[in-house]
Design a protein around this motif. Structure first.
Motif, PDB file in Angstrom:
ATOM      1  N   LEU A  49     -55.136   3.565   1.499  1.00 12.70           N
ATOM      2  CA  LEU A  49     -54.420   2.440   0.899  1.00 12.70           C
ATOM      3  C   LEU A  49     -53.016   2.310   1.479  1.00 12.70           C
ATOM      4  O   LEU A  49     -52.555   1.200   1.765  1.00 12.70           O
ATOM      5  CB  LEU A  49     -54.363   2.613  -0.614  1.00 12.70           C
ATOM      6  CG  LEU A  49     -53.644   1.503  -1.388  1.00 12.70           C
ATOM      7  CD1 LEU A  49     -54.406   0.184  -1.285  1.00 12.70           C
ATOM      8  CD2 LEU A  49     -53.458   1.901  -2.847  1.00 12.70           C
ATOM      9  N   TRP A  50     -52.331   3.443   1.650  1.00 16.54           N
ATOM     10  CA  TRP A  50     -50.984   3.381   2.215  1.00 16.54           C
ATOM     11  C   TRP A  50     -51.007   2.808   3.634  1.00 16.54           C
ATOM     12  O   TRP A  50     -50.182   1.953   3.976  1.00 16.54           O
ATOM     13  CB  TRP A  50     -50.337   4.765   2.230  1.00 16.54           C
ATOM     14  CG  TRP A  50     -48.947   4.718   2.802  1.00 16.54           C
ATOM     15  CD1 TRP A  50     -47.818   4.243   2.191  1.00 16.54           C
ATOM     16  CD2 TRP A  50     -48.553   5.121   4.119  1.00 16.54           C
ATOM     17  NE1 TRP A  50     -46.747   4.340   3.046  1.00 16.54           N
ATOM     18  CE2 TRP A  50     -47.159   4.867   4.227  1.00 16.54           C
ATOM     19  CE3 TRP A  50     -49.231   5.691   5.194  1.00 16.54           C
ATOM     20  CZ2 TRP A  50     -46.444   5.161   5.393  1.00 16.54           C
ATOM     21  CZ3 TRP A  50     -48.517   5.972   6.354  1.00 16.54           C
ATOM     22  CH2 TRP A  50     -47.139   5.708   6.440  1.00 16.54           C
ATOM     23  N   LEU A  51     -51.952   3.245   4.455  1.00 16.26           N
ATOM     24  CA  LEU A  51     -52.020   2.733   5.822  1.00 16.26           C
ATOM     25  C   LEU A  51     -52.372   1.249   5.870  1.00 16.26           C
ATOM     26  O   LEU A  51     -52.069   0.569   6.848  1.00 16.26           O
ATOM     27  CB  LEU A  51     -53.038   3.538   6.637  1.00 16.26           C
ATOM     28  CG  LEU A  51     -52.587   4.937   7.061  1.00 16.26           C
ATOM     29  CD1 LEU A  51     -53.727   5.686   7.721  1.00 16.26           C
ATOM     30  CD2 LEU A  51     -51.380   4.870   7.985  1.00 16.26           C
ATOM     31  N   ALA A  52     -53.014   0.753   4.825  1.00 12.83           N
ATOM     32  CA  ALA A  52     -53.338  -0.677   4.764  1.00 12.83           C
ATOM     33  C   ALA A  52     -52.202  -1.507   4.194  1.00 12.83           C
ATOM     34  O   ALA A  52     -52.218  -2.736   4.317  1.00 12.83           O
ATOM     35  CB  ALA A  52     -54.589  -0.882   3.902  1.00 12.83           C
ATOM     36  N   SER A  53     -51.226  -0.874   3.585  1.00 12.37           N
ATOM     37  CA  SER A  53     -50.209  -1.574   2.812  1.00 12.37           C
ATOM     38  C   SER A  53     -48.994  -1.942   3.658  1.00 12.37           C
ATOM     39  O   SER A  53     -48.766  -1.374   4.737  1.00 12.37           O
ATOM     40  CB  SER A  53     -49.758  -0.691   1.651  1.00 12.37           C
ATOM     41  OG  SER A  53     -48.921   0.361   2.136  1.00 12.37           O
ATOM     42  N   PRO A  54     -48.160  -2.858   3.157  1.00 11.05           N
ATOM     43  CA  PRO A  54     -46.910  -3.184   3.848  1.00 11.05           C
ATOM     44  C   PRO A  54     -45.975  -1.986   3.969  1.00 11.05           C
ATOM     45  O   PRO A  54     -45.101  -1.959   4.838  1.00 11.05           O
ATOM     46  CB  PRO A  54     -46.298  -4.278   2.965  1.00 11.05           C
ATOM     47  CG  PRO A  54     -47.454  -4.887   2.252  1.00 11.05           C
ATOM     48  CD  PRO A  54     -48.408  -3.755   2.007  1.00 11.05           C
ATOM     49  N   GLY A  55     -46.148  -0.987   3.110  1.00 17.02           N
ATOM     50  CA  GLY A  55     -45.307   0.196   3.185  1.00 17.02           C
ATOM     51  C   GLY A  55     -45.434   0.952   4.488  1.00 17.02           C
ATOM     52  O   GLY A  55     -44.536   1.710   4.866  1.00 17.02           O
ATOM     53  N   SER A  56     -46.541   0.766   5.194  1.00 20.08           N
ATOM     54  CA  SER A  56     -46.729   1.388   6.505  1.00 20.08           C
ATOM     55  C   SER A  56     -46.641   0.346   7.612  1.00 20.08           C
ATOM     56  O   SER A  56     -47.266   0.492   8.665  1.00 20.08           O
ATOM     57  CB  SER A  56     -48.089   2.101   6.570  1.00 20.08           C
ATOM     58  OG  SER A  56     -49.146   1.158   6.435  1.00 20.08           O
ATOM     59  N   GLY A  57     -45.859  -0.692   7.368  1.00 20.91           N
ATOM     60  CA  GLY A  57     -45.814  -1.833   8.275  1.00 20.91           C
ATOM     61  C   GLY A  57     -45.337  -1.546   9.681  1.00 20.91           C
ATOM     62  O   GLY A  57     -45.562  -2.360  10.584  1.00 20.91           O
ATOM     63  N   PHE A  58     -44.668  -0.413   9.905  1.00 21.44           N
ATOM     64  CA  PHE A  58     -44.211  -0.071  11.246  1.00 21.44           C
ATOM     65  C   PHE A  58     -45.004   1.106  11.811  1.00 21.44           C
ATOM     66  O   PHE A  58     -44.565   1.799  12.720  1.00 21.44           O
ATOM     67  CB  PHE A  58     -42.709   0.253  11.230  1.00 21.44           C
ATOM     68  CG  PHE A  58     -42.049   0.160  12.577  1.00 21.44           C
ATOM     69  CD1 PHE A  58     -42.085  -1.017  13.317  1.00 21.44           C
ATOM     70  CD2 PHE A  58     -41.386   1.253  13.118  1.00 21.44           C
ATOM     71  CE1 PHE A  58     -41.475  -1.104  14.561  1.00 21.44           C
ATOM     72  CE2 PHE A  58     -40.765   1.173  14.358  1.00 21.44           C
ATOM     73  CZ  PHE A  58     -40.811  -0.005  15.087  1.00 21.44           C
ATOM     74  N   VAL A  59     -46.203   1.304  11.293  1.00 20.09           N
ATOM     75  CA  VAL A  59     -47.049   2.420  11.717  1.00 20.09           C
ATOM     76  C   VAL A  59     -48.295   1.870  12.389  1.00 20.09           C
ATOM     77  O   VAL A  59     -49.076   1.143  11.766  1.00 20.09           O
ATOM     78  CB  VAL A  59     -47.451   3.306  10.513  1.00 20.09           C
ATOM     79  CG1 VAL A  59     -48.351   4.447  10.968  1.00 20.09           C
ATOM     80  CG2 VAL A  59     -46.220   3.841   9.795  1.00 20.09           C
ATOM     81  N   THR A  60     -48.502   2.209  13.639  1.00 21.83           N
ATOM     82  CA  THR A  60     -49.728   1.829  14.331  1.00 21.83           C
ATOM     83  C   THR A  60     -50.018   2.814  15.450  1.00 21.83           C
ATOM     84  O   THR A  60     -49.106   3.476  15.964  1.00 21.83           O
ATOM     85  CB  THR A  60     -49.665   0.396  14.886  1.00 21.83           C
ATOM     86  OG1 THR A  60     -50.991  -0.043  15.219  1.00 21.83           O
ATOM     87  CG2 THR A  60     -48.789   0.294  16.116  1.00 21.83           C
TER      88      THR A  60
END
Length: 329
Positions: free
Chosen positions: A227-238
């Motif tokens: 859920l965290w990886l799908a959320s805006p909270g991880s918006g700079f993670v790829t």
């Protein structure tokens, strides 16, 4: 408008927990399953009870035509996908390399590697800003096995998850300019039925005994990371791998069952001579075992092992036992 998630292999285990959590957090959910329609229906009911629109779609994630049909069904029932969770996968039976059957190897890669790539293709067609989409997030399930290799049990599975990690890194970079983030979770041993299905029912207790946090993962532990990886909270993670394993990410050795009588021996890990030279320079001496090494790839070995709390024997963490549902359900 609610975001829309496709979760493959979602009738049981990690996939089911992920679908339920996403529904509770505001997603509409398309639930893929292989054969257990009753279990998938229960997950759909749970998602609807949480206020989500939800639909179950049967499909084999090792077949491109089923993958294309899954995404089309989601388009029709819920709308264009904004989050893909590539959770479906199979582990195969525990075996040594020389006993691995060609059909097992082929099927493992067809579901775990080809299926992931085909799903990413379909998701990118819908998410990509270059194609008129609004972007999105893709989360792929990998395994500690990709790092540890899972010797004597699941080398074929470990290899397939290594491929998933390469796909995640490459796709994360390639699709980032088009608004799509792609990441992977290295899942540790998880409390699901896949251990029994793979003929290894004792594995959860064995791994729990050597896990720093004193237990194996529950499906909900993995769902929360997803859920965290799908959320805006991880918006700079790829293009990133995160490990969810309770600290079990170091090699812990065991011999091939029955190969060494008595106490289990420790795993020998080669260390690069450069590391020894640094240590020696700090101490002003040459460490034992390093003087005859002639290249940066050579090195002395040290032992990594940990006693099992239950037996006093040495156990190995191969990281290959989590269930993904999908093709195994």
């Amino acid at each position: 408008m609610r975001p829309i998630a496709i979760v493959t292999g979602a009738s049981h285990g990690i996939g089911a927990a992920t679908a339920r959590l996403f529904a509770a957090e505001g997603y509409d959910v398309c639930i893929n399953y292989l054969s257990d329609a009753a279990a998938a229906s229960r997950v759909v009911d749970d998602c609807k009870a949480a206020g989500a629109r939800a639909v179950a779609v049967q499909g084999d994630m090792g077949k491109i035509e089923d993958i294309q049909a899954l995404f089309s069904a989601c388009d029709d029932a819920l709308g264009r996908v904004t989050c893909l969770v590539n959770n479906a996968g199979i582990i195969g039976s525990a075996c040594r390399i020389e006993d691995l059957q060609p059909a097992t190897l082929e099927r493992t890669f067809r579901v775990n590697v080809f299926g992931v790539m085909y799903c990413i293709q379909e998701a990118a067609k819908r998410m990509s800003t270059r194609r008129g989409g609004k972007g999105g997030a893709i989360v792929n399930m990998s395994s500690l096995a990709a790092y540890l290799g899972s010797p004597n049990e699941y080398v074929h599975y470990a290899a397939s998850k290594g491929a998933v990690e390469s796909i995640s890194i490459g796709a994360g970079k390639e699709l980032a300019p088009e608004g799509i983030r792609v990441n992977a979770i290295r899942v540790g041993t998880t409390n699901t039925r896949i251990h029994t299905q793979g003929g290894n029912p004792e594995r959860p207790a064995r791994i729990a005994a050597v896990t720093p946090m004193g237990r194996i993962a529950e499906p909900e532990d993995i769902a929360r990371a997803t859920l965290w990886l799908a959320s805006p909270g991880s918006g700079f993670v790829t293009g990133t791998l995160i490990t969810v394993s309770g600290g079990s990410d170091a090699p812990i050795a065991s011999p091939r069952p029955g190969s060494w009588p008595g106490s289990w021996r420790s795993l020998q890990i080669p260390l690069g001579i450069a590391r020894y030279r640094i240590g020696a320079a700090r101490r002003g001496a040459t460490p034992t075992g390093a003087s005859n090494c002639n290249s940066a790839s050579a090195g002395r070995a040290f032992s990594l092992h940990r006693p099992s709390a239950s037996s006093g024997q040495y156990e190995r963490e191969s990281g290959a036992a989590q269930e993904y549902g999908g093709a195994s359900t």
